[in-house]
Design an enzyme around this catalytic site. Structure first.
Site, PDB file in Angstrom:
ATOM      1  CD  GLU A   1      -3.065   6.668 -21.330  1.00 56.32           C
ATOM      2  OE1 GLU A   1      -1.869   7.177 -21.449  1.00 56.32           O
ATOM      3  OE2 GLU A   1      -3.390   6.244 -20.334  1.00 56.32           O
TER       4      GLU A   1
ATOM      5  NE  ARG B   1       0.595   1.092 -22.220  1.00 53.23           N
ATOM      6  CZ  ARG B   1       1.189   1.972 -21.220  1.00 53.23           C
ATOM      7  NH1 ARG B   1       2.082   1.468 -20.276  1.00 53.23           N
ATOM      8  NH2 ARG B   1       0.361   2.877 -21.109  1.00 53.23           N
TER       9      ARG B   1
ATOM     10  CG  HIS C   1       6.273   1.816 -19.917  1.00 53.35           C
ATOM     11  ND1 HIS C   1       6.983   3.056 -20.057  1.00 53.35           N
ATOM     12  CD2 HIS C   1       5.174   1.861 -19.803  1.00 53.35           C
ATOM     13  CE1 HIS C   1       5.944   3.792 -19.537  1.00 53.35           C
ATOM     14  NE2 HIS C   1       4.937   3.374 -19.557  1.00 53.35           N
TER      15      HIS C   1
ATOM     16  NE  ARG D   1       1.784   0.138 -15.718  1.00 51.57           N
ATOM     17  CZ  ARG D   1       1.640   1.201 -16.448  1.00 51.57           C
ATOM     18  NH1 ARG D   1       0.708   2.015 -15.995  1.00 51.57           N
ATOM     19  NH2 ARG D   1       2.527   1.670 -16.834  1.00 51.57           N
TER      20      ARG D   1
HETATM   21  P1  FAD Z   1       9.365   6.059  -9.182  1.00 54.57           P
HETATM   22  O1  FAD Z   1       8.706   7.304  -9.542  1.00 54.57           O
HETATM   23  O2  FAD Z   1      10.203   5.576 -10.212  1.00 54.57           O
HETATM   24  O3  FAD Z   1      10.356   6.574  -7.934  1.00 54.57           O
HETATM   25  C1  FAD Z   1      11.577   5.600  -7.658  1.00 54.57           C
HETATM   26  C2  FAD Z   1      12.122   6.293  -6.503  1.00 54.57           C
HETATM   27  O4  FAD Z   1      13.009   5.289  -5.523  1.00 54.57           O
HETATM   28  C3  FAD Z   1      13.296   7.534  -6.825  1.00 54.57           C
HETATM   29  O5  FAD Z   1      13.164   8.475  -5.840  1.00 54.57           O
HETATM   30  C4  FAD Z   1      14.616   6.630  -6.664  1.00 54.57           C
HETATM   31  O6  FAD Z   1      15.555   7.621  -6.407  1.00 54.57           O
HETATM   32  C5  FAD Z   1      14.302   5.923  -5.447  1.00 54.57           C
HETATM   33  N1  FAD Z   1      15.135   4.665  -5.343  1.00 54.57           N
HETATM   34  C6  FAD Z   1      15.262   3.771  -5.985  1.00 54.57           C
HETATM   35  N2  FAD Z   1      15.988   2.736  -5.391  1.00 54.57           N
HETATM   36  C7  FAD Z   1      16.738   3.609  -4.391  1.00 54.57           C
HETATM   37  C8  FAD Z   1      17.761   3.082  -3.490  1.00 54.57           C
HETATM   38  N3  FAD Z   1      18.402   1.891  -3.498  1.00 54.57           N
HETATM   39  N4  FAD Z   1      17.964   4.015  -2.557  1.00 54.57           N
HETATM   40  C9  FAD Z   1      17.246   5.267  -2.132  1.00 54.57           C
HETATM   41  N5  FAD Z   1      16.329   5.431  -3.313  1.00 54.57           N
HETATM   42  C10 FAD Z   1      15.866   4.607  -4.150  1.00 54.57           C
HETATM   43  N6  FAD Z   1       1.902   5.391 -15.365  1.00 54.57           N
HETATM   44  C11 FAD Z   1       0.620   6.075 -15.359  1.00 54.57           C
HETATM   45  O7  FAD Z   1      -0.073   5.408 -14.427  1.00 54.57           O
HETATM   46  N7  FAD Z   1       0.277   7.015 -16.029  1.00 54.57           N
HETATM   47  C12 FAD Z   1       1.103   7.456 -16.973  1.00 54.57           C
HETATM   48  O8  FAD Z   1       0.877   8.509 -17.673  1.00 54.57           O
HETATM   49  C13 FAD Z   1       2.627   6.750 -16.930  1.00 54.57           C
HETATM   50  N8  FAD Z   1       3.415   7.370 -17.866  1.00 54.57           N
HETATM   51  C14 FAD Z   1       4.664   6.791 -17.825  1.00 54.57           C
HETATM   52  C15 FAD Z   1       5.913   7.491 -18.712  1.00 54.57           C
HETATM   53  C16 FAD Z   1       6.922   7.133 -18.555  1.00 54.57           C
HETATM   54  C17 FAD Z   1       7.979   7.863 -19.238  1.00 54.57           C
HETATM   55  C18 FAD Z   1       7.325   6.031 -17.635  1.00 54.57           C
HETATM   56  C19 FAD Z   1       8.829   5.690 -17.471  1.00 54.57           C
HETATM   57  C20 FAD Z   1       6.395   5.441 -16.592  1.00 54.57           C
HETATM   58  C21 FAD Z   1       4.985   5.994 -17.036  1.00 54.57           C
HETATM   59  N9  FAD Z   1       4.158   5.336 -16.255  1.00 54.57           N
HETATM   60  C22 FAD Z   1       3.011   5.813 -15.999  1.00 54.57           C
HETATM   61  C23 FAD Z   1       4.405   4.501 -14.898  1.00 54.57           C
HETATM   62  C24 FAD Z   1       4.502   5.464 -13.866  1.00 54.57           C
HETATM   63  O9  FAD Z   1       5.126   6.411 -13.794  1.00 54.57           O
HETATM   64  C25 FAD Z   1       5.338   4.493 -12.664  1.00 54.57           C
HETATM   65  O10 FAD Z   1       5.077   3.181 -12.520  1.00 54.57           O
HETATM   66  C26 FAD Z   1       5.234   5.138 -11.388  1.00 54.57           C
HETATM   67  O11 FAD Z   1       5.691   6.533 -11.536  1.00 54.57           O
HETATM   68  C27 FAD Z   1       6.232   4.914 -10.278  1.00 54.57           C
HETATM   69  O12 FAD Z   1       6.133   5.305  -9.165  1.00 54.57           O
HETATM   70  P2  FAD Z   1       6.876   5.088  -7.955  1.00 54.57           P
HETATM   71  O13 FAD Z   1       6.899   5.962  -6.881  1.00 54.57           O
HETATM   72  O14 FAD Z   1       6.699   3.515  -7.566  1.00 54.57           O
HETATM   73  O15 FAD Z   1       8.551   5.049  -8.481  1.00 54.57           O
HETATM   74  C1  SIN Z   2       1.664   6.927 -21.631  1.00 56.09           C
HETATM   75  O1  SIN Z   2       1.407   7.981 -21.411  1.00 56.09           O
HETATM   76  O2  SIN Z   2       1.683   6.178 -22.519  1.00 56.09           O
HETATM   77  C2  SIN Z   2       2.140   6.010 -20.439  1.00 56.09           C
HETATM   78  C3  SIN Z   2       0.818   5.627 -19.741  1.00 56.09           C
HETATM   79  C4  SIN Z   2       1.279   4.562 -18.577  1.00 56.09           C
HETATM   80  O3  SIN Z   2       2.461   4.103 -18.682  1.00 56.09           O
HETATM   81  O4  SIN Z   2       0.337   4.045 -17.894  1.00 56.09           O
END
Ligand code: FAD
Ligand code: SIN
Length: 537
Positions: free
Chosen positions: A127, A293, A354, A389
């Site tokens: 990537e 990015r 994002h 990032r």
């Molecule tokens: P999240 O997975 O966003 O989970 C948040 C949780 O908090 C949810 O359960 C929600 O319900 C809960 N929550 C929020 N507020 C409250 C509240 N007030 N009360 C109760 N619950 C609450 N990163 C990579 O490293 N590789 C990738 O390939 C990649 N691809 C991506 C593709 C997409 C489409 C997106 C959107 C992001 C991508 N990212 C990727 C970024 C990465 O997915 C996220 O940064 C990461 O998953 C965040 O994980 P998290 O556990 O911190 O939060």
């Molecule tokens: C992607 O697959 O392009 C998302 C990867 C990321 O947000 O780290």
């Protein structure tokens, strides 16, 4: 275990650890703690929903024999525009391989291929900003595979109680101790409409990012920055909020809701082109489509603005049907649904918000400024990502910090204290008869942020955003204290606060670096410092 409130008569619940959020950060932390601790795991939506579930590209990890910790650190530091904390990046890079092994032990089925001796190994994709193939993945649906495996394990663990559709309103802080401590949270059960007290010795924010503050985003609806806003109100420092990442390539289609087209498509040879088929990335960076990015998103934004285009195009059709279907089955199917055949034609793409690089300031174990409160995952500012990032470093940060926080909580000397917590008081509020205000303010915040605090900024645009957000703050504040809370109002209150933190951080950075690009300050400062906002000052 999935908990049904009807079966619980106590209005105040007691846990060793309250984890707010069930993405990769919250779930992996819960599983690492559950052998010794009783855990409540909350999600304001369904347990599988969150950005994690939509992750496509994969998890960055030093696995290949030609790769090294040093190279991963240097790529991360470079993408982060020299603002990452090198010790933190090195710690994450060192622990990355172990976390992939942990996921494999939990039966996560990463995509494999054969080396030249015919031995099976993890297939690593490429990537932007990575000098090596370094991304472990499960086809183009990595997040879905990981989340479903972790959810399954959590549901079957007797020490993990899962509360879906429970939204945290605010953290609870003890006031009587000499040193304030986090004691849990007030939580709205969205189905019964009751607010309950969740008491806990340790509380963890794993609430994800805040990209929903922008009109166009790759994120699901739950990314409203709740954890950042709650931590700020509880007195914690918040850092680097000006660095909101825009992913360069989301599908441009009125019904696609900014569906992400993984950077791995460019990693595997996809080219960005203008409507006439001309490539343009060579004008912006020698790494072309594989530049970090911030550079690619700014280049697309510039081409669109100067040429008056609605989108640019991404073309991987030259790789052929079999390659495209094998490497990107999910993206291929989704595009087909909108009438585009990724294996045969170029597809229209635009950037969208994002990832939130800033967040709640933590140390290397995820501990925040408030004893008893941790922040893990996208909600946190650990120093890992600097001003931008590096792709696929987020899931890895979630996994590594969840492990570190689990150890810190297990080693913690914080003891359970019987502490009197008042019930939520609704005696002074009424039901709202003007719900339209909430809807209108949501739209206005997100549009102002997109128009004035986007990929390219100026002082004038930021001032415009600041004055609109100040007015909205007052209106929402008044509304919040006069009417019964519901999920939309809770999120709106958090969103407007996060918008304010982003704008004031952006206004204080008088340079262009990484994701913060200002036409008024095009140069870089020699010694950049993080932007740290302190609610106590
Ligand atoms: P999240 O997975 O966003 O989970 C948040 C949780 O908090 C949810 O359960 C929600 O319900 C809960 N929550 C929020 N507020 C409250 C509240 N007030 N009360 C109760 N619950 C609450 N990163 C990579 O490293 N590789 C990738 O390939 C990649 N691809 C991506 C593709 C997409 C489409 C997106 C959107 C992001 C991508 N990212 C990727 C970024 C990465 O997915 C996220 O940064 C990461 O998953 C965040 O994980 P998290 O556990 O911190 O939060
Ligand atoms: C992607 O697959 O392009 C998302 C990867 C990321 O947000 O780290």
């Amino acid at each position: 275990m999935c908990i049904n409130y009807e079966s619980i008569c106590m209005s105040q619940l007691n846990y060793d650890v309250l984890i707010i959020g069930s993405g990769v950060a919250g779930l992996s932390l819960a599983l690492r703690l559950a052998d010794t601790h009783k855990v409540a795991l909350l999600s304001k939506v369904s347990i599988t929903e969150g950005s994690s579930r939509y992750a496509q590209g994969g998890v960055a990890a030093v696995i290949d024999k030609d790769d090294s910790i040093k190279l991963h650190v240097s790529d991360t530091f470079d993408a982060g525009a020299q603002m990452c904390d090198k010790d933190v990046v090195a710690m994450v890079a060192k622990k990355s391989g172990g976390c992939i092994e942990w996921l494999q032990k939990l039966d996560v089925q990463f995509t494999k291929d054969l080396d030249r001796h015919g031995n099976e190994r993890l297939h690593l994709t490429q990537e932007g900003g990575h000098s090596q193939r370094r991304i472990a993945h499960v086809d183009d649906a990595t997040g879905k595979e990981i989340i479903y495996k972790l959810v399954d394990l959590a549901k079957n663990h007797e020490n993990i109680d899962i509360y879906e559709h429970h939204i945290v309103v605010d953290l609870i802080k003890s006031k009587s101790d000499k040193k304030a401590t986090c004691r849990g949270a007030y939580v709205l059960d969205k189905k019964s409409d009751n607010i309950r007290v969740f008491k806990a010795t340790n509380t963890v924010l794993a609430t994800g990012g805040a990209s929903k503050v922008y009109l166009y985003t790759s994120n699901p609806d739950c990314s409203t920055g709740d954890g950042i806003a709650m931590a700020w109100r509880a007195g914690c420092r918040i850092a680097n909020m000006e660095f909101n990442q825009f992913h360069p390539t989301c599908l441009y289609h009125p019904k696609a809701k900014s569906f992400l087209i993984s950077e791995a498509v460019r990693g595997e040879g996809g080219k960005l082109v203008l409507p006439n088929g001309e490539p343009f990335m060579h004008k912006y960076d020698e790494r072309e489509e594989l530049a970090p990015r911030d550079i690619v998103a700014r280049a697309i934004d510039n081409e669109m603005k100067t040429r008056g285009l609605e989108s640019v195009y991404l073309d991987i059709s030259h790789k052929g049907e079999n390659f495209v279907k094998e490497h990107f089955p999910t993206i291929y199917k989704k595009c087909l649904k909108f009438g585009f055949d990724l294996s045969k034609e170029r597809i229209p793409v635009v950037p969208a918000a994002h990832y939130t690089c800033g967040g709640v300031v933590t140390n290397e174990t995820g501990a925040t400024d408030l004893p008893g409160l941790y922040a893990v995952g996208e909600v946190a500012y650990t120093g890992m990502h600097g001003a931008n990032r590096l792709a696929s470093n987020s899931l890895m940060e979630c996994l590594v910090f969840a492990k570190a926080a689990a150890k810190a909580i297990k080693d913690s000397e914080l003891e359970h204290v019987e502490y009197e917590i008042p019930e939520w008081d609704e005696s002074q509020v009424t039901d709202s008869d003007e719900a339209v205000v909430v809807l209108h303010n949501w739209d206005e915040i997100r549009r102002s942020m997109w128009d004035y605090v986007g990929i390219v900024r100026t002082d004038k645009r930021l001032e415009r955003a600041a004055s609109r957000i100040a007015l909205l703050q007052n209106e929402i504040h008044e509304y919040y204290w006069n009417f019964k809370v519901n999920s939309d109002l809770i999120e709106l209150r958090n969103l407007v606060l996060v918008a304010e933190l982003i704008v004031s951080s952006a206004m204080s950075r008088r340079e262009s670096r990484g994701l913060h690009y200002s036409l008024d300050y095009p140069d870089k400062m020699i010694r950049p410092l993080p932007t740290v906002l302190d609610p106590k000052k």
